[in-house]
Design a protein around this motif. Structure first.
Motif, PDB file in Angstrom:
ATOM      1  N   ALA A 230      52.291 -63.077 -70.062  1.00 37.44           N
ATOM      2  CA  ALA A 230      52.297 -63.149 -68.600  1.00 37.44           C
ATOM      3  C   ALA A 230      51.765 -61.856 -67.994  1.00 37.44           C
ATOM      4  O   ALA A 230      50.935 -61.881 -67.068  1.00 37.44           O
ATOM      5  CB  ALA A 230      53.712 -63.424 -68.094  1.00 37.44           C
ATOM      6  N   ARG A 231      52.225 -60.724 -68.502  1.00 39.80           N
ATOM      7  CA  ARG A 231      51.757 -59.436 -67.977  1.00 39.80           C
ATOM      8  C   ARG A 231      50.261 -59.264 -68.196  1.00 39.80           C
ATOM      9  O   ARG A 231      49.533 -58.808 -67.305  1.00 39.80           O
ATOM     10  CB  ARG A 231      52.533 -58.285 -68.634  1.00 39.80           C
ATOM     11  N   ARG A 232      49.803 -59.636 -69.372  1.00 40.12           N
ATOM     12  CA  ARG A 232      48.378 -59.507 -69.684  1.00 40.12           C
ATOM     13  C   ARG A 232      47.544 -60.369 -68.736  1.00 40.12           C
ATOM     14  O   ARG A 232      46.505 -59.942 -68.233  1.00 40.12           O
ATOM     15  CB  ARG A 232      48.142 -59.919 -71.135  1.00 40.12           C
ATOM     16  N   HIS A 233      48.025 -61.579 -68.485  1.00 42.66           N
ATOM     17  CA  HIS A 233      47.293 -62.485 -67.597  1.00 42.66           C
ATOM     18  C   HIS A 233      47.265 -61.943 -66.169  1.00 42.66           C
ATOM     19  O   HIS A 233      46.216 -61.950 -65.513  1.00 42.66           O
ATOM     20  CB  HIS A 233      47.949 -63.866 -67.615  1.00 42.66           C
ATOM     21  N   LEU A 234      48.400 -61.469 -65.684  1.00 43.18           N
ATOM     22  CA  LEU A 234      48.471 -60.960 -64.316  1.00 43.18           C
ATOM     23  C   LEU A 234      47.574 -59.739 -64.132  1.00 43.18           C
ATOM     24  O   LEU A 234      46.925 -59.580 -63.095  1.00 43.18           O
ATOM     25  CB  LEU A 234      49.919 -60.613 -63.964  1.00 43.18           C
ATOM     26  N   GLU A 235      47.534 -58.884 -65.123  1.00 42.77           N
ATOM     27  CA  GLU A 235      46.672 -57.703 -65.039  1.00 42.77           C
ATOM     28  C   GLU A 235      45.197 -58.093 -65.077  1.00 42.77           C
ATOM     29  O   GLU A 235      44.373 -57.526 -64.361  1.00 42.77           O
ATOM     30  CB  GLU A 235      46.995 -56.749 -66.188  1.00 42.77           C
ATOM     31  N   ARG A 236      44.873 -59.081 -65.900  1.00 43.41           N
ATOM     32  CA  ARG A 236      43.477 -59.486 -66.064  1.00 43.41           C
ATOM     33  C   ARG A 236      42.931 -60.191 -64.826  1.00 43.41           C
ATOM     34  O   ARG A 236      41.750 -60.075 -64.500  1.00 43.41           O
ATOM     35  CB  ARG A 236      43.353 -60.405 -67.283  1.00 43.41           C
ATOM     36  N   THR A 237      43.785 -60.919 -64.120  1.00 48.41           N
ATOM     37  CA  THR A 237      43.326 -61.706 -62.974  1.00 48.41           C
ATOM     38  C   THR A 237      43.416 -60.946 -61.654  1.00 48.41           C
ATOM     39  O   THR A 237      43.244 -61.530 -60.584  1.00 48.41           O
ATOM     40  CB  THR A 237      44.145 -63.004 -62.858  1.00 48.41           C
ATOM     41  N   ASN A 238      43.698 -59.648 -61.713  1.00 41.77           N
ATOM     42  CA  ASN A 238      43.786 -58.821 -60.508  1.00 41.77           C
ATOM     43  C   ASN A 238      44.824 -59.360 -59.530  1.00 41.77           C
ATOM     44  O   ASN A 238      44.660 -59.280 -58.312  1.00 41.77           O
ATOM     45  CB  ASN A 238      42.416 -58.723 -59.809  1.00 41.77           C
ATOM     46  N   ALA A 239      45.882 -59.923 -60.070  1.00 42.37           N
ATOM     47  CA  ALA A 239      46.931 -60.484 -59.220  1.00 42.37           C
ATOM     48  C   ALA A 239      47.706 -59.408 -58.475  1.00 42.37           C
ATOM     49  O   ALA A 239      48.435 -59.703 -57.534  1.00 42.37           O
ATOM     50  CB  ALA A 239      47.899 -61.311 -60.076  1.00 42.37           C
ATOM     51  N   THR A 240      47.546 -58.151 -58.900  1.00 39.05           N
ATOM     52  CA  THR A 240      48.299 -57.069 -58.275  1.00 39.05           C
ATOM     53  C   THR A 240      47.640 -56.541 -57.004  1.00 39.05           C
ATOM     54  O   THR A 240      48.113 -55.560 -56.432  1.00 39.05           O
ATOM     55  CB  THR A 240      48.481 -55.903 -59.269  1.00 39.05           C
ATOM     56  N   ALA A 241      46.565 -57.170 -56.558  1.00 33.12           N
ATOM     57  CA  ALA A 241      45.923 -56.736 -55.309  1.00 33.12           C
ATOM     58  C   ALA A 241      46.927 -56.800 -54.159  1.00 33.12           C
ATOM     59  O   ALA A 241      47.742 -57.724 -54.072  1.00 33.12           O
ATOM     60  CB  ALA A 241      44.723 -57.625 -55.008  1.00 33.12           C
ATOM     61  N   LEU A 242      46.878 -55.819 -53.279  1.00 29.63           N
ATOM     62  CA  LEU A 242      47.855 -55.728 -52.193  1.00 29.63           C
ATOM     63  C   LEU A 242      47.508 -56.701 -51.064  1.00 29.63           C
ATOM     64  O   LEU A 242      46.337 -57.025 -50.848  1.00 29.63           O
ATOM     65  CB  LEU A 242      47.896 -54.299 -51.655  1.00 29.63           C
ATOM     66  N   PRO A 243      48.518 -57.164 -50.333  1.00 29.89           N
ATOM     67  CA  PRO A 243      48.259 -58.095 -49.226  1.00 29.89           C
ATOM     68  C   PRO A 243      47.483 -57.410 -48.106  1.00 29.89           C
ATOM     69  O   PRO A 243      47.570 -56.195 -47.916  1.00 29.89           O
ATOM     70  CB  PRO A 243      49.667 -58.494 -48.770  1.00 29.89           C
ATOM     71  N   THR A 244      46.744 -58.196 -47.353  1.00 31.43           N
ATOM     72  CA  THR A 244      45.958 -57.671 -46.241  1.00 31.43           C
ATOM     73  C   THR A 244      46.864 -57.362 -45.057  1.00 31.43           C
ATOM     74  O   THR A 244      47.713 -58.182 -44.682  1.00 31.43           O
ATOM     75  CB  THR A 244      44.892 -58.692 -45.808  1.00 31.43           C
ATOM     76  N   ALA A 245      46.703 -56.181 -44.491  1.00 35.52           N
ATOM     77  CA  ALA A 245      47.524 -55.774 -43.353  1.00 35.52           C
ATOM     78  C   ALA A 245      47.343 -56.740 -42.188  1.00 35.52           C
ATOM     79  O   ALA A 245      46.245 -57.235 -41.929  1.00 35.52           O
ATOM     80  CB  ALA A 245      47.145 -54.359 -42.921  1.00 35.52           C
ATOM     81  N   GLY A 246      48.429 -57.018 -41.491  1.00 37.18           N
ATOM     82  CA  GLY A 246      48.371 -57.865 -40.307  1.00 37.18           C
ATOM     83  C   GLY A 246      48.436 -59.353 -40.568  1.00 37.18           C
ATOM     84  O   GLY A 246      48.309 -60.150 -39.627  1.00 37.18           O
ATOM     85  N   THR A 247      48.633 -59.746 -41.829  1.00 37.66           N
ATOM     86  CA  THR A 247      48.646 -61.178 -42.150  1.00 37.66           C
ATOM     87  C   THR A 247      50.043 -61.713 -42.457  1.00 37.66           C
ATOM     88  O   THR A 247      50.204 -62.909 -42.657  1.00 37.66           O
ATOM     89  CB  THR A 247      47.751 -61.463 -43.368  1.00 37.66           C
ATOM     90  N   LEU A 248      51.043 -60.847 -42.496  1.00 36.45           N
ATOM     91  CA  LEU A 248      52.368 -61.264 -42.957  1.00 36.45           C
ATOM     92  C   LEU A 248      53.295 -61.719 -41.835  1.00 36.45           C
ATOM     93  O   LEU A 248      54.194 -62.535 -42.063  1.00 36.45           O
ATOM     94  CB  LEU A 248      53.032 -60.118 -43.733  1.00 36.45           C
ATOM     95  N   PHE A 249      53.083 -61.193 -40.634  1.00 33.32           N
ATOM     96  CA  PHE A 249      53.913 -61.555 -39.485  1.00 33.32           C
ATOM     97  C   PHE A 249      53.017 -61.798 -38.273  1.00 33.32           C
ATOM     98  O   PHE A 249      51.992 -61.134 -38.106  1.00 33.32           O
ATOM     99  CB  PHE A 249      54.907 -60.431 -39.154  1.00 33.32           C
ATOM    100  N   VAL A 250      53.417 -62.751 -37.441  1.00 37.82           N
ATOM    101  CA  VAL A 250      52.683 -63.027 -36.199  1.00 37.82           C
ATOM    102  C   VAL A 250      53.687 -63.198 -35.069  1.00 37.82           C
ATOM    103  O   VAL A 250      54.849 -63.551 -35.304  1.00 37.82           O
ATOM    104  CB  VAL A 250      51.820 -64.305 -36.308  1.00 37.82           C
ATOM    105  N   GLN A 251      53.231 -62.961 -33.857  1.00 36.98           N
ATOM    106  CA  GLN A 251      54.098 -63.193 -32.710  1.00 36.98           C
ATOM    107  C   GLN A 251      54.285 -64.689 -32.502  1.00 36.98           C
ATOM    108  O   GLN A 251      53.361 -65.480 -32.722  1.00 36.98           O
ATOM    109  CB  GLN A 251      53.507 -62.559 -31.453  1.00 36.98           C
ATOM    110  N   SER A 252      55.478 -65.062 -32.104  1.00 38.18           N
ATOM    111  CA  SER A 252      55.769 -66.471 -31.867  1.00 38.18           C
ATOM    112  C   SER A 252      54.943 -66.990 -30.695  1.00 38.18           C
ATOM    113  O   SER A 252      54.433 -66.213 -29.882  1.00 38.18           O
ATOM    114  CB  SER A 252      57.263 -66.665 -31.588  1.00 38.18           C
TER     115      SER A 252
END
Length: 205
Positions: free
Chosen positions: A58-80
């Motif tokens: 699992a660790r090898r796969h996650l590292e290989r697929t660049n799954a550790t890329a950080l989320p894009t700022a401003g996409t996690l919360f929005v105003q109601s």
């Protein structure tokens, strides 16, 4: 005694690096909840080394697929829609699921790097007591404490080649938590990461 070319011997010998066609068909078509049940039952009834192999793969796969890329700022919360508060987005749900995959696989530092971005994104938000937003942030707090424990085990297990990497993750998270705490105190809210901050401050890297 079977000879080297005996077909029964060849059939009994497992083929490494290859998934049986029927097993692959099962994996491709079984519902996710059924696959989870199969996996849990398998791990619970086999040698513990099988679990170790699963985590390593699992660790090898996650590292290989660049799954550790950080989320894009401003996409996690929005105003109601009514402009009266903030709401979590589907991207936050996906980000938290990804962080849980990391710390569940023993990649606590990668999980903390992702969760630090969530904490940073929470700066400037406002919410009401007992609101859905407060509950979401409480989930993040729980994820942070779990990821910290996973990171400690990752370091103790010798899977972090350079200590400076762990210190950078630790310091970035601590700074983000302190910044969020200061922001929440400025408008009289309840700091949502009350478990994570003490855990980070007690964690000596």
């Amino acid at each position: 005694m079977p000879t080297p070319g005996d077909s029964s011997t060849e059939q009994a010998r497992p083929v490494l690096g290859h998934v049986n066609l029927m097993v692959d068909t099962l994996i491709a078509n079984a519902p996710p909840n059924e696959l989870r049940a199969f996996l849990r039952d398998t791990l619970g009834s086999t040698d513990p080394s099988v679990t170790g192999t699963l985590l390593m793969v699992a660790r090898r796969h996650l590292e290989r697929t660049n799954a550790t890329a950080l989320p894009t700022a401003g996409t996690l919360f929005v105003q109601s829609a009514d402009g009266g508060g903030w709401e979590a987005t589907g991207e936050l749900s996906a980000t938290l699921a990804r962080s849980r995959t990391f710390y569940g696989a023993g990649m606590g530092l990668a999980a903390l790097a992702v969760l630090t971005e969530v904490v940073k994104s929470a700066v400037g938000l406002r919410w009401e007591e007992d609101s859905r937003m407060e509950a979401v942030l409480a989930e993040v707090d729980e994820d942070l404490t779990q990821a910290i424990q996973s990171a400690k085990e990752e370091i103790d297990g010798g899977r972090v080649p350079e200590a400076v990497q762990a210190r950078m993750v630790h310091d970035a998270l601590r700074q983000a938590l302190l910044e969020d705490k200061k922001d929440v105190e400025s408008w009289g809210g309840d700091f949502p990461f009350g478990r994570a901050l003490p855990s980070v401050e007690l964690w000596k890297v």
